[in-house]
Write a protein that holds these residues in place. Structure first.
Motif, short mmCIF file in Angstrom:
data_model
loop_
_atom_site.label_atom_id
_atom_site.label_comp_id
_atom_site.label_asym_id
_atom_site.label_seq_id
_atom_site.Cartn_x
_atom_site.Cartn_y
_atom_site.Cartn_z
N THR A 176 -6.01 -2.47 -4.18
CA THR A 176 -5.01 -2.27 -3.13
C THR A 176 -3.61 -2.57 -3.66
OG1 THR A 176 -6.62 -2.87 -1.44
CG2 THR A 176 -4.30 -2.94 -0.82
N PRO A 234 0.85 -1.20 0.00
CA PRO A 234 0.00 0.00 0.00
C PRO A 234 0.88 1.24 0.00
CG PRO A 234 0.04 -1.00 2.18
CD PRO A 234 0.74 -1.96 1.27
N GLN A 250 -14.62 -1.64 -1.26
CA GLN A 250 -14.07 -2.17 -0.02
C GLN A 250 -14.86 -1.63 1.17
OE1 GLN A 250 -10.12 -0.56 -1.10
NE2 GLN A 250 -9.33 -2.53 -0.41
#
Length: 252
Positions: free
Chosen positions: A144, A93, A245
């Motif tokens: 992600t 990330p 998400q």
């Protein structure tokens, strides 16, 4: 053999190699570029004199100019530019990412692409040719760890639309191809050679292949000159739009 010439970047593997092969098989000549001369030479050995290999790093604008200036007469009139060279690096990330990897993606996927495009535009305008930029569904759908890679591909897609506008009336066509899950060296590069991660990602998915994108590129390039495909989004049947998400806090 056709008099038409395609200039294909990133031709040493994956989409680029498949595209170069498809066009030579279709009777075109191909300027094939990449950073690995051994692979470019192997491509020429396989496909013959219809391939002219150019070894340079697309991040080096001086090398781009020198390579184009040195093209032999039989490969100088470019009818099609396929901007395929690019890469994804890292799976972390943003808050844990390596900014050196970010910089390399930006320099390759965006700066290299625009510098090469600008260098070839006079030839493409002269031939009323075409530009096909290989973007990605990551330009539209975030995931992600896709942070800067997705951003660079969004740039490629928008740059394609901007080129289309600027080249209005010139006869030059511009297309952004945006593939989804595809099995090339992409995941191996992104994970620094983790073969298990690559195998796990593609297992049972029937992903897009290099030949699939080569066929799409061939189709677009050979459409009648009065037709332009602005954007072509391609996914394997096994892939669809991801859901949003949702993070839930543990209040126990």
């Amino acid at each position: 053999m056709s008099n038409k010439i395609a200039f294909v970047t990133g031709a040493t593997s994956g989409f680029g190699r498949a595209i170069a092969t498809r066009f030579v098989q279709g009777g075109w000549r191909v300027v094939a570029t990449g950073r690995r001369m051994d692979r470019l030479q192997a491509l020429r050995d396989e496909l013959g004199d219809a391939v002219h290999p150019l070894c340079f790093d697309i991040r080096d604008s001086a090398a781009i100019d020198a390579a184009i200036a040195a093209l032999p007469d039989t490969f100088r009139s470019i009818d099609l530019l396929v901007n395929n060279a690019g890469l994804a690096l890292g799976t972390a990330p943003a808050q844990k990412a390596d900014t050196n990897q970010w910089r390399q993606m930006i320099e390759t996927n965006t700066l290299g692409l625009v510098n090469l495009t600008h260098a070839l535009l006079p030839r493409l305008i002269e031939t009323r040719g075409a530009i096909i930029n290989i973007s990605s569904i990551a330009a539209t759908y975030p995931y992600t760890g896709g942070n800067v890679y997705g951003a660079t591909k969004a740039f490629v897609s928008q740059f394609s639309l901007g080129l289309r506008s600027d080249l209005h009336g010139s006869g030059v066509r511009v297309t952004s191809i945006e593939p989804g899950l595809a099995e090339t060296e992409f995941t191996l590069v992104r994970t620094s050679g983790n073969q298990q991660a690559s195998d796990d990602l593609y297992r049972g998915t029937h992903p897009i292949t290099g030949d699939d994108i080569a066929d799409a590129t061939w189709w677009i390039a050979n459409l009648p000159p009065h037709l332009n495909i602005n954007r072509l989004e391609v996914m394997p049947t096994s892939q669809s739009f991801a859901g949003f998400q949702l993070h839930r806090e543990d209040k126990t």
